[in-house]
Design a protein around this motif. Structure first.
Motif: not given
Lengths: 290, 362
Positions: B28-41, B202-216
């Motif tokens: 779920s992504i909240q109204q107005g936040e900066i959400l980062t999808l982070l993870g290795p390539s 630096i940027l995010s309100d929340r970070i979503v850390l991803m790994n191998r197609g799943r949210i870590e």
């Protein structure tokens, strides 16, 4: 400084051979022919002069207009058909296939000679040809359709067949520059598939489209072999007339004058085509704001 | 305060042929936040963003934007806009016409378009650049035009696909500050894809850390840094020291882990571990205390003795490598006022408070 001057020298060295080739075998002969178009011919001898007789003679003969119209019609129809048929194919090859197999398969038709392909179409379109015999056996017609062969239709069909790989080659390389990023960006900004085509893809591969169109147009409109072998009496073109002046009539100045009139006609078509694309807002480098 | 969710993903799965690149993602992504999808390539972050934009259909699952199921809508019908990694600015149009592209398709009247485009160009500080051609722009300017072109459409969500990857370091830091400013001024929800943990922090309100197609793991940058829930997360966000050992005892609030010949006590934090289980411990380099060993008594609890191997002076801080019998530890401290530093070869003891370590079972 030194580096840039060396680069310039290098560029010059690389460009010189092709420039010299064009100068000797294209620019100089063209200029000679242009001069020749103001000369006169008397019993197979060229007489230096400065006269517009050749031009006025061509322009005052009704036949010249009819044949030029035939030539332009052949060229325009072939160019429209070639670009119209090869653009979807090029689009498919660039965006929907991974390999180049289809591309190479189409290019294979280049491996057979131009004349062989003209004669092949004679076999297919002739009175006892593939199409007529099939249609007759199916009982759809009772006697062969003569209009298939020895008509402008046959000329245009054959020229399109010959030109298609050229058009495809030019359009494929033009479309390869329009990366899917641009298409996705346009879709993302609200463009429908048609709008992506008219507002992004076509303006971005403008040079390829103009190149493919003019290339096929000039070669087909100026061709005199195909119309001679397949065009029949109604399919006579200026190209045949010009070739006759040089080969049989021995009137080089008259042939040269007609060749330059054709050149002028080609230029007009080019300018008209470019203007048309501009009016349709398909040309790049336009500003839409003040 | 709980803000409404603007984007909701339910059980989103994406497979390319036999290869599944996203497994059953709920987010779920909240109204107005900066959400980062982070993870290795290759972790699926870009694919997830492309699913939200509509460039790829989901194999399973639903994408909801503002309560509307958009799973079957094409990109032009979704109320989101994207900034592409290589900007994808149209080279046949000038800056103004690039920015006006979306509004023209919406058939806005001319004067409103001019007003909106000028406003947006001013927002990205390119007010005078309307008549420039794209090839006349620098990387940073092209980036700003790409932002303006997307934001002028007032998207519900702005998607940014590694937008700073093509910029050099100095401009990148400047653009991060710019992105924050623009986010503040427009209030638009940002979904930001990056593989760069610094950008994400630096940027995010929340970070979503991803790994191998799943949210870590999902959390604020501080939470993620202080309380990584997995080895992957501890390693991916910031520098960290990892010690491995086996659980030797479980108190009510402290877990004892045998590391080398010593024992590490670490808050249990509710993680269910049993005696004998192999676990990892993550300790941040700045959480260590390092002292010269001379004159210190013997201890084996929350401490490791070692030798300074390497000293890297980085201006305001100093980073040491300390070789211990168990692991080579990274230790980081701010430069002391008197400038005193440990020297390579010195015998030292690294110790830490129990709550400075994080117990990791995976």
């Amino acid at each position: 400084m030194l580096k840039s001057s060396r680069r310039e020298a290098m560029g010059l060295a690389l460009a010189t051979p092709s420039f010299l080739f064009l100068l000797i075998f294209f620019i100089v002969p063209t200029l000679l022919l242009f001069v020749c178009s103001f000369w006169l011919a008397q019993s197979f001898r060229l007489i230096p002069a400065f006269t517009f007789d050749n031009y006025t003679r061509a322009l005052s003969a009704g036949g010249f207009y009819a044949l030029t119209w035939n030539a332009l019609k052949n060229g325009l129809c072939t160019a429209v058909l070639t670009v119209g048929l090869s653009f979807p194919a090029a689009y498919f090859i660039v965006y929907r296939t991974r390999g180049n197999l289809l591309f190479y398969l189409i290019l294979v038709s280049w491996f057979s000679s131009y004349l062989v392909r003209i004669y092949a179409w004679r076999v297919i379109l002739g009175s006892n040809g593939l199409i007529n015999t099939t249609l007759m056996q199916l009982g759809l017609i009772s006697e062969p359709l003569e209009v298939l062969l020895f008509s402008p239709f046959a000329t245009i069909l054959t020229l399109t067949h010959i030109m298609l790989p050229f058009g495809l080659l030019l359009l494929v390389s033009a479309l390869r520059d329009v990366k899917t990023d641009y298409i996705e960006a346009a879709r993302d900004l609200g463009a429908s598939q048609i709008e992506v085509l008219t507002k992004v893809i076509l303006p971005m591969c403008y040079k390829g489209v103009v190149g493919a169109f003019m290339f096929t147009f000039v070669i087909s409109a100026g061709d005199f072999v195909t119309p001679q072998l397949l065009g029949g009496r109604d399919g006579m073109t200026t190209g045949i007339l010009i070739a006759n002046q040089f080969r049989t009539a021995g009137n080089w100045p008259f042939g040269a004058a007609m060749a330059f009139l054709m050149l002028a006609a080609f230029l007009i078509v080019y300018l008209a085509f470019v203007r048309l694309l501009d009016l349709l807002r398909l040309a790049p480098g336009r500003r839409f704001h003040d | 305060m709980s803000l409404p969710n603007i984007v909701e993903l339910y059980g989103v799965t994406k497979a390319f042929g036999a290869l599944t690149v996203l497994h059953d993602i709920d987010l779920s992504i909240q109204q107005g936040e900066i959400l980062t999808l982070l993870g290795p390539s290759g972790c699926g972050k870009t694919t997830l963003m492309r699913l939200i934009a509509g460039f790829e259909p989901t194999t399973h699952g639903r994408v909801i934007i503002e309560g509307v199921d958009v799973s079957n809508l094409s990109p032009d019908q979704r109320p989101v806009n994207m900034v592409f990694q290589r900007y994808a600015l149209f080279p046949h149009l000038d800056v103004f016409d690039n920015v006006a592209f979306g509004l023209r398709l919406k058939k806005w009247p001319k004067d409103r378009i001019r007003e909106a485009v000028q406003h947006m160009l001013h927002l990205v500080q390119l007010g005078e650049y309307g008549s420039r051609w794209i090839h006349e722009l620098s990387g940073g300017q092209a980036q700003r035009v790409a932002l303006a072109r997307a934001l002028v459409n007032a998207p519900k969500v702005l998607l940014l696909d590694e937008p700073l990857a093509a910029l050099d370091l100095k401009i990148r830091h400047h653009m991060l500050a710019e992105l924050k400013r623009i986010h503040r001024e427009t209030g638009t929800t940002f979904i930001y894809v990056t593989h760069d943990q610094d950008e994400a922090t630096i940027l995010s309100d929340r970070i979503v850390l991803m790994n191998r197609g799943r949210i870590e793991q999902i959390g604020t940058p501080e939470e993620m840094y202080a309380h990584p829930r997995s080895l992957f997360c501890a390693r991916f966000l910031g520098e960290t020291n990892i010690l491995s050992g086996a659980v030797s005892a479980c108190d009510s609030d402290l877990t004892h882990v045998a590391v080398g010949r010593g024992t590490v006590k670490v808050p249990a934090n509710g993680s269910a571990v049993s005696v004998g289980q192999n676990v990892s411990l993550a300790i941040r380099p700045e959480a260590l205390q390092v002292r010269r060993r001379q004159g210190l008594g013997e201890t084996t609890e929350n401490a490791l003795d070692g030798v300074v191997e390497d000293v890297v002076f980085m201006g305001s801080r100093v980073v040491y490598s300390i070789r211990t019998p168990v692991e080579t530890l990274k230790f980081q401290e701010t430069r002391s006022v008197d400038g005193s530093m440990l020297a390579p070869g010195e015998e030292v003891r690294a110790s830490w408070r129990p709550d400075a370590a994080v117990l990791l079972t995976q």
